[in-house]
Scaffold this motif. Structure first.
Motif, PDB file in Angstrom:
ATOM      1  N   VAL A   1      27.968  64.321  78.685  1.00  0.00           N
ATOM      2  CA  VAL A   1      27.335  65.282  79.600  1.00  0.00           C
ATOM      3  C   VAL A   1      27.104  66.615  78.893  1.00  0.00           C
ATOM      4  N   GLY A   2      28.074  67.057  78.087  1.00  0.00           N
ATOM      5  CA  GLY A   2      27.911  68.304  77.344  1.00  0.00           C
ATOM      6  C   GLY A   2      26.748  68.246  76.370  1.00  0.00           C
ATOM      7  N   LEU A   3      26.599  67.117  75.682  1.00  0.00           N
ATOM      8  CA  LEU A   3      25.483  66.953  74.748  1.00  0.00           C
ATOM      9  C   LEU A   3      24.151  67.000  75.495  1.00  0.00           C
ATOM     10  N   ALA A   4      24.084  66.346  76.641  1.00  0.00           N
ATOM     11  CA  ALA A   4      22.842  66.365  77.429  1.00  0.00           C
ATOM     12  C   ALA A   4      22.525  67.771  77.932  1.00  0.00           C
ATOM     13  N   VAL A   5      23.533  68.493  78.372  1.00  0.00           N
ATOM     14  CA  VAL A   5      23.316  69.872  78.844  1.00  0.00           C
ATOM     15  C   VAL A   5      22.842  70.753  77.696  1.00  0.00           C
ATOM     16  N   LEU A   6      23.446  70.613  76.525  1.00  0.00           N
ATOM     17  CA  LEU A   6      23.006  71.394  75.359  1.00  0.00           C
ATOM     18  C   LEU A   6      21.571  71.062  74.980  1.00  0.00           C
ATOM     19  N   MET A   7      21.168  69.811  75.149  1.00  0.00           N
ATOM     20  CA  MET A   7      19.785  69.423  74.854  1.00  0.00           C
ATOM     21  C   MET A   7      18.820  70.051  75.851  1.00  0.00           C
ATOM     22  N   ILE A   8      19.187  70.044  77.118  1.00  0.00           N
ATOM     23  CA  ILE A   8      18.321  70.636  78.140  1.00  0.00           C
ATOM     24  C   ILE A   8      18.219  72.148  77.930  1.00  0.00           C
ATOM     25  N   LEU A   9      19.343  72.789  77.623  1.00  0.00           N
ATOM     26  CA  LEU A   9      19.303  74.225  77.326  1.00  0.00           C
ATOM     27  C   LEU A   9      18.479  74.500  76.078  1.00  0.00           C
ATOM     28  N   GLY A  10      18.587  73.630  75.084  1.00  0.00           N
ATOM     29  CA  GLY A  10      17.831  73.794  73.851  1.00  0.00           C
ATOM     30  C   GLY A  10      16.334  73.694  74.066  1.00  0.00           C
ATOM     31  N   ALA A  11      15.922  72.960  75.084  1.00  0.00           N
ATOM     32  CA  ALA A  11      14.493  72.848  75.365  1.00  0.00           C
ATOM     33  C   ALA A  11      13.896  74.204  75.714  1.00  0.00           C
ATOM     34  N   GLY A  12      14.678  75.055  76.300  1.00  0.00           N
ATOM     35  CA  GLY A  12      14.204  76.390  76.647  1.00  0.00           C
ATOM     36  C   GLY A  12      14.324  77.394  75.516  1.00  0.00           C
ATOM     37  N   LEU A  13      14.932  77.001  74.421  1.00  0.00           N
ATOM     38  CA  LEU A  13      15.158  77.924  73.302  1.00  0.00           C
ATOM     39  C   LEU A  13      14.232  77.669  72.123  1.00  0.00           C
ATOM     40  N   GLN A  14      13.206  76.873  72.293  1.00  0.00           N
ATOM     41  CA  GLN A  14      12.378  76.468  71.165  1.00  0.00           C
ATOM     42  C   GLN A  14      11.542  77.596  70.566  1.00  0.00           C
ATOM     43  N   GLY A  15      11.421  78.701  71.245  1.00  0.00           N
ATOM     44  CA  GLY A  15      10.676  79.829  70.693  1.00  0.00           C
ATOM     45  C   GLY A  15      11.489  80.681  69.737  1.00  0.00           C
ATOM     46  N   ARG A  16      12.773  80.445  69.661  1.00  0.00           N
ATOM     47  CA  ARG A  16      13.649  81.249  68.808  1.00  0.00           C
ATOM     48  C   ARG A  16      13.517  80.832  67.349  1.00  0.00           C
ATOM     49  N   SER A  17      13.838  81.749  66.454  1.00  0.00           N
ATOM     50  CA  SER A  17      13.711  81.473  65.018  1.00  0.00           C
ATOM     51  C   SER A  17      14.726  80.436  64.547  1.00  0.00           C
ATOM     52  N   TRP A  18      15.847  80.342  65.208  1.00  0.00           N
ATOM     53  CA  TRP A  18      16.914  79.425  64.800  1.00  0.00           C
ATOM     54  C   TRP A  18      16.867  78.104  65.555  1.00  0.00           C
ATOM     55  N   ALA A  19      15.804  77.843  66.297  1.00  0.00           N
ATOM     56  CA  ALA A  19      15.727  76.638  67.135  1.00  0.00           C
ATOM     57  C   ALA A  19      15.736  75.351  66.304  1.00  0.00           C
ATOM     58  N   LEU A  20      15.129  75.382  65.122  1.00  0.00           N
ATOM     59  CA  LEU A  20      15.115  74.158  64.305  1.00  0.00           C
ATOM     60  C   LEU A  20      16.526  73.743  63.907  1.00  0.00           C
ATOM     61  N   TRP A  21      17.348  74.724  63.529  1.00  0.00           N
ATOM     62  CA  TRP A  21      18.731  74.406  63.157  1.00  0.00           C
ATOM     63  C   TRP A  21      19.539  73.946  64.365  1.00  0.00           C
ATOM     64  N   TYR A  22      19.235  74.487  65.512  1.00  0.00           N
ATOM     65  CA  TYR A  22      19.876  74.046  66.754  1.00  0.00           C
ATOM     66  C   TYR A  22      19.534  72.580  67.014  1.00  0.00           C
ATOM     67  N   ASN A  23      18.259  72.231  66.840  1.00  0.00           N
ATOM     68  CA  ASN A  23      17.820  70.845  67.047  1.00  0.00           C
ATOM     69  C   ASN A  23      18.504  69.892  66.070  1.00  0.00           C
ATOM     70  N   VAL A  24      18.606  70.305  64.819  1.00  0.00           N
ATOM     71  CA  VAL A  24      19.262  69.460  63.814  1.00  0.00           C
ATOM     72  C   VAL A  24      20.741  69.274  64.161  1.00  0.00           C
ATOM     73  N   THR A  25      21.392  70.339  64.588  1.00  0.00           N
ATOM     74  CA  THR A  25      22.804  70.253  64.975  1.00  0.00           C
ATOM     75  C   THR A  25      22.998  69.298  66.147  1.00  0.00           C
ATOM     76  N   LEU A  26      22.119  69.393  67.133  1.00  0.00           N
ATOM     77  CA  LEU A  26      22.205  68.470  68.268  1.00  0.00           C
ATOM     78  C   LEU A  26      22.004  67.026  67.827  1.00  0.00           C
ATOM     79  N   GLN A  27      21.123  66.826  66.862  1.00  0.00           N
ATOM     80  CA  GLN A  27      20.876  65.467  66.391  1.00  0.00           C
ATOM     81  C   GLN A  27      22.074  64.918  65.634  1.00  0.00           C
TER      82      GLN A  27
END
Length: 109
Positions: A35-61
């Motif tokens: 559930v925590g991973l899914a919540v972090l993914m949903i929150l990450g969807a709203g953060l894609q405009g940030r400069s560090w979003a790519l690293w966030y996506n890689v970390t989630l993966q």
């Protein structure tokens, strides 16, 4: 990328019944992880405009692939989406290269 994160979050949440019925069952730790991973993914969807979003996506993966320790099916979904993310990063790099070279149809004279 935001859409991919939302789809991946849905798939991760759909793994809850699988983990609950197959194998060792759903423990409190595995439920919090999923559930925590899914919540972090949903929150990450709203953060894609940030400069560090790519690293966030890689970390989630990486966390999604590491879910093999909870259930192999969940880890396999992580590997499948890792391939999707690799393709997204390939397309992103290719688009940047074409922009730099002026090869896009809107850039031609």
């Amino acid at each position: 990328m935001a859409g991919t994160l939302v789809l991946e979050a849905i798939v991760v949440l759909l793994a809850l019944p699988v983990v609950a019925t197959v194998g060792g069952g759903l423990t409190p730790a595995s439920m919090v992880y999923i559930v925590g991973l899914a919540v972090l993914m949903i929150l990450g969807a709203g953060l894609q405009g940030r400069s560090w979003a790519l690293w966030y996506n890689v970390t989630l993966q990486v966390l999604a692939v590491a879910a093999f320790f909870i259930h192999p099916a969940l880890g396999a979904c992580g590997l499948l989406f890792a391939a999707v993310w690799a393709y997204i990063f390939y397309l992103r790099r290719d688009l940047k290269d074409r922009i730099e070279q002026g090869l896009l149809p809107g850039q031609r004279d």
